[in-house]
Design a protein around this motif. Structure first.
Motif, PDB file in Angstrom:
ATOM      1  N   ASP A  32       0.824  -1.214   0.000  1.00  0.00           N
ATOM      2  CA  ASP A  32       0.000   0.000   0.000  1.00  0.00           C
ATOM      3  C   ASP A  32       0.857   1.262   0.000  1.00  0.00           C
ATOM      4  N   LYS A  33       2.151   1.137   0.266  1.00  0.00           N
ATOM      5  CA  LYS A  33       3.030   2.303   0.339  1.00  0.00           C
ATOM      6  C   LYS A  33       4.066   2.386  -0.787  1.00  0.00           C
ATOM      7  N   VAL A  34       4.496   1.229  -1.308  1.00  0.00           N
ATOM      8  CA  VAL A  34       5.612   1.224  -2.255  1.00  0.00           C
ATOM      9  C   VAL A  34       5.518   0.019  -3.190  1.00  0.00           C
ATOM     10  N   ASN A  35       6.066   0.189  -4.390  1.00  0.00           N
ATOM     11  CA  ASN A  35       6.302  -0.930  -5.302  1.00  0.00           C
ATOM     12  C   ASN A  35       7.803  -1.114  -5.379  1.00  0.00           C
ATOM     13  N   ALA A  36       8.266  -2.356  -5.315  1.00  0.00           N
ATOM     14  CA  ALA A  36       9.705  -2.609  -5.296  1.00  0.00           C
ATOM     15  C   ALA A  36      10.013  -3.951  -5.943  1.00  0.00           C
ATOM     16  N   GLU A  37      11.261  -4.091  -6.376  1.00  0.00           N
ATOM     17  CA  GLU A  37      11.741  -5.372  -6.881  1.00  0.00           C
ATOM     18  C   GLU A  37      12.493  -6.074  -5.767  1.00  0.00           C
ATOM     19  N   VAL A  38      12.262  -7.377  -5.635  1.00  0.00           N
ATOM     20  CA  VAL A  38      13.051  -8.207  -4.729  1.00  0.00           C
ATOM     21  C   VAL A  38      14.204  -8.750  -5.559  1.00  0.00           C
ATOM     22  N   THR A  39      15.423  -8.618  -5.043  1.00  0.00           N
ATOM     23  CA  THR A  39      16.597  -9.092  -5.766  1.00  0.00           C
ATOM     24  C   THR A  39      17.214 -10.289  -5.048  1.00  0.00           C
ATOM     25  N   SER A  40      18.025 -11.025  -5.773  1.00  0.00           N
ATOM     26  CA  SER A  40      18.701 -12.181  -5.209  1.00  0.00           C
ATOM     27  C   SER A  40      19.968 -11.738  -4.488  1.00  0.00           C
ATOM     28  N   SER A  41      20.210 -12.326  -3.342  1.00  0.00           N
ATOM     29  CA  SER A  41      21.427 -12.027  -2.575  1.00  0.00           C
ATOM     30  C   SER A  41      22.579 -12.938  -2.979  1.00  0.00           C
ATOM     31  N   TYR A  42      22.323 -13.898  -3.829  1.00  0.00           N
ATOM     32  CA  TYR A  42      23.321 -14.888  -4.242  1.00  0.00           C
ATOM     33  C   TYR A  42      23.160 -15.174  -5.731  1.00  0.00           C
ATOM     34  N   THR A  43      24.162 -15.833  -6.320  1.00  0.00           N
ATOM     35  CA  THR A  43      24.010 -16.437  -7.633  1.00  0.00           C
ATOM     36  C   THR A  43      23.364 -17.784  -7.382  1.00  0.00           C
ATOM     37  N   VAL A  44      22.174 -18.009  -7.971  1.00  0.00           N
ATOM     38  CA  VAL A  44      21.346 -19.149  -7.568  1.00  0.00           C
ATOM     39  C   VAL A  44      20.625 -19.785  -8.741  1.00  0.00           C
ATOM     40  N   VAL A  45      19.979 -20.904  -8.434  1.00  0.00           N
ATOM     41  CA  VAL A  45      18.980 -21.515  -9.297  1.00  0.00           C
ATOM     42  C   VAL A  45      17.671 -21.459  -8.511  1.00  0.00           C
ATOM     43  N   ILE A  46      16.604 -21.002  -9.142  1.00  0.00           N
ATOM     44  CA  ILE A  46      15.289 -20.958  -8.502  1.00  0.00           C
ATOM     45  C   ILE A  46      14.765 -22.393  -8.433  1.00  0.00           C
ATOM     46  N   LYS A  47      14.571 -22.910  -7.220  1.00  0.00           N
ATOM     47  CA  LYS A  47      14.137 -24.296  -7.046  1.00  0.00           C
ATOM     48  C   LYS A  47      12.624 -24.436  -6.986  1.00  0.00           C
ATOM     49  N   GLU A  48      11.963 -23.581  -6.196  1.00  0.00           N
ATOM     50  CA  GLU A  48      10.508 -23.709  -6.049  1.00  0.00           C
ATOM     51  C   GLU A  48       9.909 -22.353  -5.733  1.00  0.00           C
ATOM     52  N   ILE A  49       8.918 -21.958  -6.496  1.00  0.00           N
ATOM     53  CA  ILE A  49       8.156 -20.740  -6.226  1.00  0.00           C
ATOM     54  C   ILE A  49       6.962 -21.147  -5.375  1.00  0.00           C
ATOM     55  N   VAL A  50       6.861 -20.565  -4.188  1.00  0.00           N
ATOM     56  CA  VAL A  50       5.850 -20.973  -3.211  1.00  0.00           C
ATOM     57  C   VAL A  50       4.517 -20.261  -3.428  1.00  0.00           C
ATOM     58  N   HIS A  51       4.567 -18.979  -3.755  1.00  0.00           N
ATOM     59  CA  HIS A  51       3.340 -18.191  -3.930  1.00  0.00           C
ATOM     60  C   HIS A  51       3.237 -17.692  -5.367  1.00  0.00           C
ATOM     61  N   THR A  52       2.016 -17.581  -5.854  1.00  0.00           N
ATOM     62  CA  THR A  52       1.798 -17.178  -7.242  1.00  0.00           C
ATOM     63  C   THR A  52       1.558 -15.673  -7.354  1.00  0.00           C
ATOM     64  N   GLU A  53       1.614 -15.194  -8.567  1.00  0.00           N
ATOM     65  CA  GLU A  53       1.332 -13.784  -8.830  1.00  0.00           C
ATOM     66  C   GLU A  53      -0.072 -13.447  -8.340  1.00  0.00           C
ATOM     67  N   GLY A  54      -0.190 -12.286  -7.730  1.00  0.00           N
ATOM     68  CA  GLY A  54      -1.480 -11.838  -7.222  1.00  0.00           C
ATOM     69  C   GLY A  54      -1.727 -12.203  -5.767  1.00  0.00           C
ATOM     70  N   GLU A  55      -0.911 -13.094  -5.205  1.00  0.00           N
ATOM     71  CA  GLU A  55      -1.087 -13.477  -3.805  1.00  0.00           C
ATOM     72  C   GLU A  55      -0.507 -12.410  -2.885  1.00  0.00           C
ATOM     73  N   THR A  56      -1.205 -12.135  -1.803  1.00  0.00           N
ATOM     74  CA  THR A  56      -0.730 -11.224  -0.759  1.00  0.00           C
ATOM     75  C   THR A  56      -0.214 -12.070   0.390  1.00  0.00           C
ATOM     76  N   ILE A  57       1.031 -11.805   0.802  1.00  0.00           N
ATOM     77  CA  ILE A  57       1.641 -12.581   1.877  1.00  0.00           C
ATOM     78  C   ILE A  57       2.247 -11.653   2.926  1.00  0.00           C
ATOM     79  N   GLU A  58       2.398 -12.176   4.121  1.00  0.00           N
ATOM     80  CA  GLU A  58       2.938 -11.425   5.251  1.00  0.00           C
ATOM     81  C   GLU A  58       4.450 -11.237   5.113  1.00  0.00           C
ATOM     82  N   VAL A  59       4.971 -10.156   5.691  1.00  0.00           N
ATOM     83  CA  VAL A  59       6.412  -9.930   5.762  1.00  0.00           C
ATOM     84  C   VAL A  59       7.038 -11.123   6.472  1.00  0.00           C
ATOM     85  N   GLY A  60       8.125 -11.651   5.932  1.00  0.00           N
ATOM     86  CA  GLY A  60       8.817 -12.789   6.519  1.00  0.00           C
ATOM     87  C   GLY A  60       8.353 -14.139   6.000  1.00  0.00           C
ATOM     88  N   GLU A  61       7.235 -14.169   5.276  1.00  0.00           N
ATOM     89  CA  GLU A  61       6.729 -15.425   4.726  1.00  0.00           C
ATOM     90  C   GLU A  61       7.592 -15.837   3.526  1.00  0.00           C
TER      91      GLU A  61
END
Length: 82
Positions: A43-72
């Motif tokens: 409700d306050k900002v739009n932002a990109e989440v970036t990777s902290s490592y060079t990685v392979v994405i193993k599993e996406i837990v939540h889909t586009e449009g889902e609202t989740i809590e901080v820390g989830e």
């Protein structure tokens, strides 16, 4: 190799949740450190989440449009860094 998780970041002092506006990666994608992986909307900002490592994405837990809590967990990643 280590399996790690990326969680919904705290994007503001009073922000408690965010919506995954879009994933910029798919499962199996290789991502370099600091590359954007998801676009988050709050409700306050739009932002990109970036990777902290060079990685392979193993599993996406939540889909586009889902609202989740901080820390989830947003996704799991595999990295060579410990």
């Amino acid at each position: 190799m280590a399996i790690k998780k990326i969680t919904m970041p705290q994007l503001g002092e009073s922000v408690t949740e965010g919506t995954i506006n879009s994933w910029l990666v798919k499962e199996g994608d290789q991502v370099k450190k600091y590359d954007p992986i998801a676009d988050i909307m709050t409700d306050k900002v739009n932002a990109e989440v970036t990777s902290s490592y060079t990685v392979v994405i193993k599993e996406i837990v939540h889909t586009e449009g889902e609202t989740i809590e901080v820390g989830e967990i947003m996704c799991y990643i595999e990295t060579e860094e410990e």
